[in-house]
Design a protein around this motif. Structure first.
Motif, PDB file in Angstrom:
ATOM      1  N   THR A  55      44.748  45.612  35.539  1.00  0.00           N
ATOM      2  CA  THR A  55      43.404  45.536  36.110  1.00  0.00           C
ATOM      3  C   THR A  55      43.482  45.502  37.632  1.00  0.00           C
ATOM      4  N   THR A  75      41.798  48.644  39.671  1.00  0.00           N
ATOM      5  CA  THR A  75      40.641  48.387  40.515  1.00  0.00           C
ATOM      6  C   THR A  75      40.964  48.542  41.991  1.00  0.00           C
ATOM      7  N   ARG A  76      42.213  48.479  42.370  1.00  0.00           N
ATOM      8  CA  ARG A  76      42.576  48.554  43.793  1.00  0.00           C
ATOM      9  C   ARG A  76      43.153  49.900  44.201  1.00  0.00           C
TER      10      ARG A  76
END
Length: 176
Positions: free
Chosen positions: A169, A173-174
């Motif tokens: 995650t 997400t980054r």
């Protein structure tokens, strides 16, 4: 026409030249054709996509003149930093210059990690070095993943425990 309020006239005229299809927006492809490293190679797709995503307020995969103007300021700041770390003024960052840059930016990274980055991002040659586009990409990704790590490392001890899915995650997400 004149530049819109808040947009540098030079950025505006460059925007008009880069906006090849005259859509009023700049795509990753158009941006890639506009940006060059000191060796005249175009910026790589990954860096262009990262930067478009950073300045794309509408999540459309493209930027308007305001986003482009902000992007040019962003690149100039990175270029200034890059030139500061390019101690021999070669137009690229060597292994030793990269190590010094990380140290001065406050990252305590091993020579092995810097070597890994050189192997992944440097141009293949007898004297590998990093161009501006890859320097921006590395620094953006390093900053982003460091921020994600710090969110988990609330005690600032330099270690975290997280599940595989938490890790994925963080990455998705980054980085994507």
């Amino acid at each position: 026409g004149n530049a819109p309020p808040g947009v540098d006239p030079e950025a505006f005229s460059w925007f008009q030249a880069v906006d090849a299809d005259h859509s009023g927006y700049i795509s990753v492809k158009e941006l890639k054709q506009a940006l060059v490293n000191s060796n005249w190679s175009t910026f790589n797709d990954e860096t262009c996509l990262l930067m478009i995503n950073m300045f794309d307020k509408t999540r459309s995969g493209r930027i308007d003149v305001y986003g482009f103007s902000a992007l040019l300021r962003f690149i100039q700041q990175w270029r200034n930093l890059f030139q500061q770390y390019d101690r021999d003024q070669s137009g690229s960052i060597s292994f030793n210059e990269l190590q010094q840059a990380f140290s001065q930016m406050g990252y305590n990274l091993s020579p092995q990690f810097s070597q890994l980055l050189m192997a992944r991002y440097a141009q293949r040659s007898s004297n590998p070095s990093i161009q501006l586009d890859r320097f921006i990409q590395i620094c953006m990704q390093l900053q982003s993943t460091t921020d994600a790590f710090r969110e988990k490392d609330t005690a600032l001890v330099g270690n975290v425990r997280l599940s595989y899915e938490d890790f994925l995650t963080m990455v998705v997400t980054r980085m994507m």
